[in-house]
Design a protein around this motif. Structure first.
Motif, PDB file in Angstrom:
ATOM      1  N   LYS A   1      42.203  58.960  53.968  1.00  0.00           N
ATOM      2  CA  LYS A   1      41.506  59.915  53.112  1.00  0.00           C
ATOM      3  C   LYS A   1      42.066  61.325  53.289  1.00  0.00           C
ATOM      4  CE  LYS A   1      37.039  57.568  52.785  1.00  0.00           C
ATOM      5  NZ  LYS A   1      35.586  57.672  53.049  1.00  0.00           N
ATOM      6  N   GLU A   2      42.380  61.677  54.521  1.00  0.00           N
ATOM      7  CA  GLU A   2      42.860  63.024  54.801  1.00  0.00           C
ATOM      8  C   GLU A   2      44.114  63.354  54.009  1.00  0.00           C
ATOM      9  OE1 GLU A   2      44.544  65.615  58.616  1.00  0.00           O
ATOM     10  OE2 GLU A   2      43.497  63.706  58.938  1.00  0.00           O
ATOM     11  N   ASN A   3      45.012  62.360  53.874  1.00  0.00           N
ATOM     12  CA  ASN A   3      46.273  62.583  53.158  1.00  0.00           C
ATOM     13  C   ASN A   3      46.252  62.056  51.720  1.00  0.00           C
ATOM     14  OD1 ASN A   3      47.873  63.851  55.258  1.00  0.00           O
ATOM     15  ND2 ASN A   3      47.767  61.885  56.322  1.00  0.00           N
ATOM     16  N   GLN A   4      45.088  61.606  51.264  1.00  0.00           N
ATOM     17  CA  GLN A   4      44.945  61.120  49.878  1.00  0.00           C
ATOM     18  C   GLN A   4      46.011  60.056  49.561  1.00  0.00           C
ATOM     19  OE1 GLN A   4      42.460  62.221  47.872  1.00  0.00           O
ATOM     20  NE2 GLN A   4      41.721  63.747  49.338  1.00  0.00           N
ATOM     21  N   MET A   5      46.089  59.034  50.403  1.00  0.00           N
ATOM     22  CA  MET A   5      47.176  58.050  50.307  1.00  0.00           C
ATOM     23  C   MET A   5      46.847  56.947  49.298  1.00  0.00           C
ATOM     24  SD  MET A   5      48.160  57.839  54.358  1.00  0.00           S
ATOM     25  CE  MET A   5      49.665  56.883  54.116  1.00  0.00           C
ATOM     26  N   GLY A   6      46.861  57.325  48.027  1.00  0.00           N
ATOM     27  CA  GLY A   6      46.532  56.384  46.961  1.00  0.00           C
ATOM     28  C   GLY A   6      47.450  55.172  46.905  1.00  0.00           C
ATOM     29  N   PRO A   7      48.785  55.353  46.779  1.00  0.00           N
ATOM     30  CA  PRO A   7      49.689  54.201  46.713  1.00  0.00           C
ATOM     31  C   PRO A   7      49.594  53.296  47.945  1.00  0.00           C
ATOM     32  CG  PRO A   7      50.816  56.184  45.988  1.00  0.00           C
ATOM     33  CD  PRO A   7      49.500  56.616  46.555  1.00  0.00           C
ATOM     34  N   TYR A   8      49.430  53.898  49.116  1.00  0.00           N
ATOM     35  CA  TYR A   8      49.351  53.101  50.345  1.00  0.00           C
ATOM     36  C   TYR A   8      48.057  52.286  50.365  1.00  0.00           C
ATOM     37  CZ  TYR A   8      49.616  51.928  55.303  1.00  0.00           C
ATOM     38  OH  TYR A   8      49.675  51.245  56.496  1.00  0.00           O
ATOM     39  N   TYR A   9      46.951  52.924  49.961  1.00  0.00           N
ATOM     40  CA  TYR A   9      45.673  52.215  49.923  1.00  0.00           C
ATOM     41  C   TYR A   9      45.727  51.043  48.951  1.00  0.00           C
ATOM     42  CZ  TYR A   9      40.717  51.365  48.969  1.00  0.00           C
ATOM     43  OH  TYR A   9      39.494  50.765  48.792  1.00  0.00           O
ATOM     44  N   ALA A  10      46.331  51.263  47.793  1.00  0.00           N
ATOM     45  CA  ALA A  10      46.434  50.198  46.796  1.00  0.00           C
ATOM     46  C   ALA A  10      47.301  49.046  47.305  1.00  0.00           C
ATOM     47  CB  ALA A  10      47.008  50.755  45.494  1.00  0.00           C
ATOM     48  N   SER A  11      48.407  49.372  47.958  1.00  0.00           N
ATOM     49  CA  SER A  11      49.304  48.321  48.459  1.00  0.00           C
ATOM     50  C   SER A  11      48.651  47.534  49.591  1.00  0.00           C
ATOM     51  CB  SER A  11      50.624  48.934  48.932  1.00  0.00           C
ATOM     52  OG  SER A  11      50.432  49.779  50.052  1.00  0.00           O
ATOM     53  N   MET A  12      47.892  48.208  50.462  1.00  0.00           N
ATOM     54  CA  MET A  12      47.207  47.515  51.551  1.00  0.00           C
ATOM     55  C   MET A  12      46.113  46.585  51.017  1.00  0.00           C
ATOM     56  SD  MET A  12      48.495  48.123  54.533  1.00  0.00           S
ATOM     57  CE  MET A  12      50.026  47.871  53.619  1.00  0.00           C
ATOM     58  N   CYS A  13      45.403  47.029  49.991  1.00  0.00           N
ATOM     59  CA  CYS A  13      44.376  46.169  49.386  1.00  0.00           C
ATOM     60  C   CYS A  13      45.007  44.906  48.808  1.00  0.00           C
ATOM     61  CB  CYS A  13      43.626  46.928  48.301  1.00  0.00           C
ATOM     62  SG  CYS A  13      42.495  48.196  48.925  1.00  0.00           S
ATOM     63  N   THR A  14      46.155  45.083  48.168  1.00  0.00           N
ATOM     64  CA  THR A  14      46.855  43.935  47.592  1.00  0.00           C
ATOM     65  C   THR A  14      47.365  43.002  48.683  1.00  0.00           C
ATOM     66  OG1 THR A  14      47.560  45.253  45.692  1.00  0.00           O
ATOM     67  CG2 THR A  14      48.778  43.227  46.119  1.00  0.00           C
ATOM     68  N   GLU A  15      47.965  43.575  49.708  1.00  0.00           N
ATOM     69  CA  GLU A  15      48.546  42.776  50.789  1.00  0.00           C
ATOM     70  C   GLU A  15      47.492  42.007  51.579  1.00  0.00           C
ATOM     71  OE1 GLU A  15      51.017  43.545  54.949  1.00  0.00           O
ATOM     72  OE2 GLU A  15      51.254  44.953  53.274  1.00  0.00           O
ATOM     73  N   LEU A  16      46.336  42.646  51.823  1.00  0.00           N
ATOM     74  CA  LEU A  16      45.296  42.035  52.638  1.00  0.00           C
ATOM     75  C   LEU A  16      44.239  41.300  51.821  1.00  0.00           C
ATOM     76  CD1 LEU A  16      44.799  45.014  55.128  1.00  0.00           C
ATOM     77  CD2 LEU A  16      46.085  42.911  55.525  1.00  0.00           C
ATOM     78  N   GLY A  17      44.375  41.348  50.500  1.00  0.00           N
ATOM     79  CA  GLY A  17      43.422  40.644  49.649  1.00  0.00           C
ATOM     80  C   GLY A  17      42.068  41.308  49.562  1.00  0.00           C
ATOM     81  N   TRP A  18      42.035  42.630  49.754  1.00  0.00           N
ATOM     82  CA  TRP A  18      40.779  43.362  49.665  1.00  0.00           C
ATOM     83  C   TRP A  18      40.507  43.785  48.225  1.00  0.00           C
ATOM     84  CZ3 TRP A  18      41.911  47.368  54.102  1.00  0.00           C
ATOM     85  CH2 TRP A  18      41.899  46.695  55.330  1.00  0.00           C
ATOM     86  N   ALA A  19      39.239  43.921  47.897  1.00  0.00           N
ATOM     87  CA  ALA A  19      38.858  44.507  46.611  1.00  0.00           C
ATOM     88  C   ALA A  19      38.821  46.025  46.793  1.00  0.00           C
ATOM     89  CB  ALA A  19      37.492  43.992  46.167  1.00  0.00           C
ATOM     90  N   PRO A  20      39.675  46.769  46.097  1.00  0.00           N
ATOM     91  CA  PRO A  20      39.710  48.225  46.303  1.00  0.00           C
ATOM     92  C   PRO A  20      38.429  48.902  45.843  1.00  0.00           C
ATOM     93  CG  PRO A  20      41.072  47.611  44.429  1.00  0.00           C
ATOM     94  CD  PRO A  20      40.640  46.326  45.074  1.00  0.00           C
ATOM     95  N   ASP A  21      38.090  49.977  46.513  1.00  0.00           N
ATOM     96  CA  ASP A  21      36.953  50.814  46.106  1.00  0.00           C
ATOM     97  C   ASP A  21      37.411  51.636  44.905  1.00  0.00           C
ATOM     98  OD1 ASP A  21      35.194  53.030  45.831  1.00  0.00           O
ATOM     99  OD2 ASP A  21      34.506  52.739  47.897  1.00  0.00           O
ATOM    100  N   ALA A  22      36.865  51.326  43.737  1.00  0.00           N
ATOM    101  CA  ALA A  22      37.325  51.952  42.493  1.00  0.00           C
ATOM    102  C   ALA A  22      37.167  53.472  42.529  1.00  0.00           C
ATOM    103  CB  ALA A  22      36.564  51.374  41.300  1.00  0.00           C
ATOM    104  N   ASP A  23      36.037  53.947  43.019  1.00  0.00           N
ATOM    105  CA  ASP A  23      35.806  55.395  43.059  1.00  0.00           C
ATOM    106  C   ASP A  23      36.776  56.081  44.016  1.00  0.00           C
ATOM    107  OD1 ASP A  23      33.740  55.104  41.270  1.00  0.00           O
ATOM    108  OD2 ASP A  23      32.183  54.977  42.833  1.00  0.00           O
ATOM    109  N   LEU A  24      36.990  55.456  45.183  1.00  0.00           N
ATOM    110  CA  LEU A  24      37.902  56.040  46.167  1.00  0.00           C
ATOM    111  C   LEU A  24      39.335  56.067  45.627  1.00  0.00           C
ATOM    112  CD1 LEU A  24      38.324  57.119  49.047  1.00  0.00           C
ATOM    113  CD2 LEU A  24      38.680  54.751  49.798  1.00  0.00           C
TER     114      LEU A  24
END
Length: 344
Positions: A1-24
């Motif tokens: 959150k501190e670095n606003q890592m949008g692409p990294y968060y999206a890639s981790m959700c895809t890799e780990l099979g998580w449902a991303p937090d749409a608002d975040l």
């Protein structure tokens, strides 16, 4: 959150099979787009109103932005493209090191190896002292990630008094890696001289109680405490970005080294006495040693009837002689094969 890592968060959700937090994710995306526009505008402004140096700085700032938010491919691509432009040798080395860092963080080890090779080639052309030392830490980190602990230990030992890679990790984290790899890579004498009695290590190892406990208990032959220290340090090894894939292997290897160090002092010892020294049961020790002896990792044999473990130290000269005979036989076979091919 501190670095606003949008692409990294999206890639981790895809890799780990998580449902991303749409608002975040939406907040990350909005912040990233805003900053991207600011960086792009800065490049245009530098192009129109300033010189080549300012333009280059603005473009590198954009590449650093992509690296910060976890957009690995774009960041590395820009570092490579800018390195081809006219700039000082030091700047080219810096860009190569930035590419190495991004690839290491994202676990792209083949790409990291390529960029390390490039950085070495550039450093040979005239890299300064600071960049050469930083390169040692970067390459040592790569060796940690690829389970080449002996090579990592050698590079880290060269850097322990000159560490400046705070962009990679803190000095305490560096000492943690140094202790972990040195415990396996160094013999007892070198471990004492380079690690246990090192002023640089002693200044901060007290802030790493898990590493301190592991090191001092192993060197002090307090094997019961050493096994407790293994339990303490396991979470740190398991959660570490570069050690995670080696956690199980590492715990096995340090146990082998501890068993071997204990047995060096004895021609024979009872299983009960050795088990008590390590704070484990006789059955557990028997299973451990049987496995390691069968794999020829520990030179000993177990007398189950008398409950005794007898050491069987290999003769170094006989081992060298056997290795020489083996290599000689292979060489003669190849010469004979070559002679047959030539005669045909």
């Amino acid at each position: 959150k501190e670095n606003q890592m949008g692409p990294y968060y999206a890639s981790m959700c895809t890799e780990l099979g998580w449902a991303p937090d749409a608002d975040l994710l939406a907040s990350f995306t909005a912040a990233n787009e805003k900053e991207l526009k600011e960086k792009t505008d800065a490049i245009e402004d530098a192009t129109q109103n300033f010189g080549e140096a300012e333009v280059l700085d603005a473009i590198i700032a954009l590449a650093d932005f992509h690296a910060r938010i976890g957009n690995k491919d774009e960041a590395v691509k820009m570092y490579l493209e800018k390195r081809k432009q006219k700039m000082s040798l030091g700047q080219k080395i810096d860009l190569a090191l930035k590419a190495v860092r991004v690839c290491l963080v994202h676990g792209d080890l083949p790409a990291a190896k390529t960029h390390i090779k490039t950085a070495h080639e550039l450093a040979e052309l005239g890299g300064d002292w600071d960049r050469r030392n930083r390169l040692k830490v970067y390459q040592g980190t790569y060796f940690v990630a690829t389970r080449q602990f002996s090579k990592a230990a050698a590079l880290f030992l060269d850097s322990v008094a000159t560490f400046t890679c705070y962009e990679m990790y803190s000095y305490n984290q560096f000492v943690f890696y140094l202790v972990v790899v040195s415990l396996l890579a160094l013999d007892r004498k070198t471990l004492r001289e380079k690690i246990v009695e090192s002023p640089e290590v002693l200044t901060c190892i007290r802030e790493l109680p898990h590493a301190d406990h592991l090191l001092t208990s192993f060197y002090g032959c307090r094997y019961k405490d050493f096994f407790k220290a293994l339990v303490e340090i396991h979470p740190f090894v398991f959660r570490d970005r570069f050690l995670n894939g080696h956690a199980k292997w590492y715990l096995r290897e340090v146990r082998i080294k501890a068993y071997a160090q204990f047995l060096e002092s004895y021609k024979s010892v009872t299983a009960a006495s050795m088990a008590a020294s390590f704070g484990v049961g006789v059955e557990f020790l028997d299973r451990e040693l049987s496995r390691f002896i069968a794999a020829k990792r520990i030179h000993a044999k177990i007398d189950k009837i008398d409950g005794v473990i007898e050491t069987n130290r290999p003769d170094a000269k006989n081992a060298q002689y056997s290795e020489l005979i083996k290599d000689g036989d292979e060489l003669l076979n190849r010469i004979q094969q070559l002679a047959r091919m030539l005669s045909v």
